[in-house]
Design an enzyme around this catalytic site. Structure first.
Site, PDB file in Angstrom:
ATOM      1  N   GLU A 202       0.861  -1.177   0.000  1.00 52.72           N
ATOM      2  CA  GLU A 202       0.000   0.000   0.000  1.00 52.72           C
ATOM      3  C   GLU A 202       0.900   1.231   0.000  1.00 52.72           C
ATOM      4  OE1 GLU A 202      -2.321  -0.461   3.549  1.00 52.72           O
ATOM      5  OE2 GLU A 202      -0.796   0.430   4.843  1.00 52.72           O
ATOM      6  N   HIS A 237       8.527   0.035  12.564  1.00 54.59           N
ATOM      7  CA  HIS A 237       7.082  -0.186  12.584  1.00 54.59           C
ATOM      8  C   HIS A 237       6.595  -0.772  13.910  1.00 54.59           C
ATOM      9  CE1 HIS A 237       7.605   0.661   8.379  1.00 54.59           C
ATOM     10  NE2 HIS A 237       8.379  -0.381   8.247  1.00 54.59           N
ATOM     11  N   GLU A 277      -7.290   0.876  13.988  1.00 51.31           N
ATOM     12  CA  GLU A 277      -6.104   1.680  13.726  1.00 51.31           C
ATOM     13  C   GLU A 277      -6.256   2.412  12.394  1.00 51.31           C
ATOM     14  OE1 GLU A 277      -2.483  -0.466  14.208  1.00 51.31           O
ATOM     15  OE2 GLU A 277      -2.944  -0.988  16.285  1.00 51.31           O
ATOM     16  N   GLU A 290      -6.148  -1.393  10.142  1.00 39.86           N
ATOM     17  CA  GLU A 290      -6.480  -2.728  10.600  1.00 39.86           C
ATOM     18  C   GLU A 290      -7.261  -2.628  11.900  1.00 39.86           C
ATOM     19  OE1 GLU A 290      -3.161  -5.026  12.238  1.00 39.86           O
ATOM     20  OE2 GLU A 290      -1.940  -3.211  12.113  1.00 39.86           O
ATOM     21  N   ASN A 292      -7.255  -4.570  15.538  1.00 36.35           N
ATOM     22  CA  ASN A 292      -6.648  -5.567  16.414  1.00 36.35           C
ATOM     23  C   ASN A 292      -7.736  -6.111  17.327  1.00 36.35           C
ATOM     24  OD1 ASN A 292      -3.765  -5.502  15.714  1.00 36.35           O
ATOM     25  ND2 ASN A 292      -3.919  -3.371  16.332  1.00 36.35           N
ATOM     26  N   ARG A 294      -8.138  -7.653  20.028  1.00 40.57           N
ATOM     27  CA  ARG A 294      -7.565  -8.024  21.321  1.00 40.57           C
ATOM     28  C   ARG A 294      -7.292  -6.758  22.107  1.00 40.57           C
ATOM     29  NH1 ARG A 294      -2.527  -6.176  20.357  1.00 40.57           N
ATOM     30  NH2 ARG A 294      -1.648  -6.457  18.280  1.00 40.57           N
TER      31      ARG A 294
END
Length: 656
Positions: A202, A237, A277, A290, A292, A294
């Protein structure tokens, strides 16, 4: 309402014994809430973790034989069996490892246990970033399109693993010529970390901000956006410094972010704790990255500004409780710094060894008891191994304002007693005190942009620390007269130390009737010295140094920070010599890939092989132009620090 994580149905249940399918600081964090709620706890552990703090703090612990994550914490079958054998009735996955594995979640439920996490279907929906992007686009959430065939106009691009996060399987590519190699490397790393080698590309926005929204949802249709966080300060990252709320975002943009996060959760029937996010561009536009499924590593900053216990909320939701209609408002600012076992002087290479001392002074908290918090997976005496993530602990500070929180956190981290493997502590302190950070000029390239400021050696401070170390050593060996004391002028005492960056310092001093005489410190006077404490006067400034020694390693502390030194022996060890061009293992690890062969002509900086340590890949490169004449690195071989891996013969060296 005391709370807890996700649930799959609205059926009411009661958790009495919780197994945490994880290790380190997140296991300890979950156990802390369980103790407050009166829930019994069960730990699992690998062989290296047999005496880890999380194991000792649990009511019961089950061994997972082996050391590597693939043999232990990634074995869902063993963990489910451990829960049943120990009498646990619920499983909390923590983060990492199996926390976003839909198959593991289903296996827990199939065993008749309560799953403290999202429904398996929701985990599966977000399990592939490429599939998640398509789903979010259908739900009206802005996304960055995946690039199927990047062109020059798309550069730079970011290669990402579709099945995981944490910086693994991610590569920034600035040249199309580099793309095939980086794709191959990303696939290899992703396959080892997540069991899937799917990757995609991306557009990479070098000045974008990483902003995320904390979500909490129940099985009754309530979805909370529990504030937001900025996690832009990243290295490779991986997040390093996070804060809540994200600073400097216009109200309209913030509201839109929260609405998009809630829409994302509703689109997949989410329940429990999760995080959406986003990448926020300078013009205020944002794109979904994305979800997450959790609890996040950085959840403490949200807890600090809301007063919530997110783990308690996870447990309550898993038990079928209903959330109130709205979350509490945020108050003040909280910032978190992650302490990693890594050496900034060696390109942040992971570090291993014994953590001799780890002490964070937590003063009487002010401002409603939320001053400072420590979430740590280690303690004094812990051994840092190459098997797991390099993060040691998180230090969190709350204050009414962002500037006050940054100041409090920087001071707490600077004053932490941290003796052992190299860490990123000093660079954290500098980042928290950096004018650009304090001004809120945040983006994902921040640490790289300011690397020179954050990692530059403090030569003057190191020289003073070495003098203090020498005087402390003299005090330890003193007889009726201190070592180095002379009634008449004589040759100075000389002690040599190696610094973290490999440079050496030579300390030359004399202690005579008229006081200290140090060659490189003409204006320095000795006030007092003991083996643990040295006070010096530099001109008109008086400073006290605390000194601790462990074998050849010496740690010298001042309120400004700690200097790590290694004593250089007077006579070198003849067995420690290595031939020119020898490449030694920079850390303990496993050889995972060899990309050169004996007889190859190589250039300086060319990768020869890759080691895996602390869940990351690390390149071993040629030290100079030449020919690879020896290679002792087969894939799968485990090596210790200093093991000979290869020998490169310089191109100009004549034949014998």
């Amino acid at each position: 309402m005391t709370a807890t994580s996700t649930s799959t149905t609205s059926t009411t249940t009661t958790i009495t014994n919780l197994l945490v399918a994880n290790r380190g600081e997140i296991a300890r964090r979950v156990f802390r809430t369980c103790r407050a709620l009166g829930i019994a706890t069960t730990a699992v552990h690998s062989d290296p973790d047999a005496d880890a703090p999380h194991v000792r703090e649990a009511d019961a612990a089950v061994r997972l034989p082996g050391a590597a994550p693939a043999d232990t914490y990634l074995r869902g079958d063993l963990i489910v069996r451990a829960a049943l054998d120990a009498g646990a009735d619920a499983v909390h996955p923590g983060y990492g490892f199996l926390s976003e594995d839909a198959g593991f979640a289903q296996a827990v439920l199939d065993a008749g246990l309560t799953w403290v996490g999202p429904p398996p279907a929701a985990i599966a929906a977000m399990g592939s970033k490429t599939a998640a992007k398509r789903l979010m686009a259908q739900a009206g959430v802005p996304v960055l399109d995946a690039l199927t065939d990047p062109t020059e106009a798309d550069l730079p691009v970011l290669v990402k693993a579709a099945a995981g996060g944490g910086g693994r399987g991610m590569r920034v590519v600035r040249s199309l010529a580099d793309l095939p190699g980086e794709l191959a490397a990303a696939r290899s790393e992703a396959a080892k970390a997540f069991g899937s080698d799917e990757v995609f590309c991306e557009r990479y926005l070098p000045t974008g901000r990483h902003v995320e929204v904390q979500l909490m949802a129940d099985a009754h249709g309530t979805v909370w956006a529990v504030g937001d966080r900025d996690c832009s300060l990243q290295r490779r990252h991986q997040k390093v410094i996070e804060e809540a709320p994200a600073p400097g975002i216009p109200d309209a943009v913030r509201s839109a972010l929260h609405a998009a996060a809630v829409a994302a959760a509703r689109a997949i029937g989410y329940a429990g704790a999760g995080t959406a996010e986003f990448l926020l561009a300078e013009d205020g536009r944002f794109h979904f990255l994305e979800m997450n499924t959790r609890l996040q590593v950085e959840h403490p900053v949200t807890e600090a500004v809301t007063g919530l216990d997110l783990v308690a909320l996870q447990l309550a939701v898993a038990e079928g409780e209903k959330l109130p209609s709205e979350p509490p408002p945020t108050d003040g600012c909280a910032i978190e710094a992650r302490l990693y076992a890594e050496d900034p002087a060696q390109d942040h290479r992971p570090a291993t060894g014994t953590l001799h001392r780890f002490e964070l002074t937590l003063p009487h908290a002010e401002f409603d008891g939320r001053g400072l918090r420590l979430d740590a997976g280690v303690e004094s005496g812990s051994t840092i191994t190459p098997h797991y993530d390099a993060m040691l602990a998180k230090v969190i500070a709350w204050a009414p304002t962002r500037s006050a929180a940054a100041r409090r956190l920087a001071d707490a981290v600077a004053r932490t007693r941290l003796h052992g493997p190299a860490t990123n502590r000093e660079s954290l302190v500098r980042a928290l005190r950096h004018p650009a950070f304090l001004a809120g000029r945040l983006h994902t390239g921040f640490l790289a942009e300011h690397a020179a400021d954050l990692t530059a050696p403090d030569d003057k401070g190191a020289a003073r620390a070495a003098l203090a170390a020498a005087l402390a050593d003299a005090a330890e060996r003193r007889t009726p007269l201190p070592s180095g004391w002379r009634n008449l002028p004589s040759q100075p005492q000389v002690k040599r130390y190696r610094m973290a960056d490999g440079g050496e310092l030579a300390v030359r001093y004399r202690v005579a009737r008229d006081g200290l005489r140090a060659d490189d410190h003409p204006e320095t006077a000795l006030v007092e010295h003991t083996p643990e404490r040295v006070t010096l006067r530099h001109g008109t400034i008086r400073r006290t140094y605390r000194v601790a020694r462990y074998g050849a390693d010496v740690f010298v502390e001042t309120p400004d920070g700690t200097t790590a030194l290694t004593i250089v022996p007077r006579l070198p060890d003849p067995t420690a010599r290595t031939e020119p061009g020898a490449l030694l293992a920079p850390m303990p690890g496993t050889v995972i890939r060899v990309v050169a062969a004996v007889g190859d002509s190589v250039t300086a900086g060319q990768p020869l092989l890759f080691l895996e340590a602390m869940k990351m890949e690390h390149r071993v490169t040629a030290p100079a132009d030449g020919v690879l004449v020896e290679l002792r690195a087969d894939p799968g071989r485990q090596v210790e620090l200093g093991t000979l891996l290869a020998v490169v013969k310089p191109a100009h060296e004549p034949e014998a």
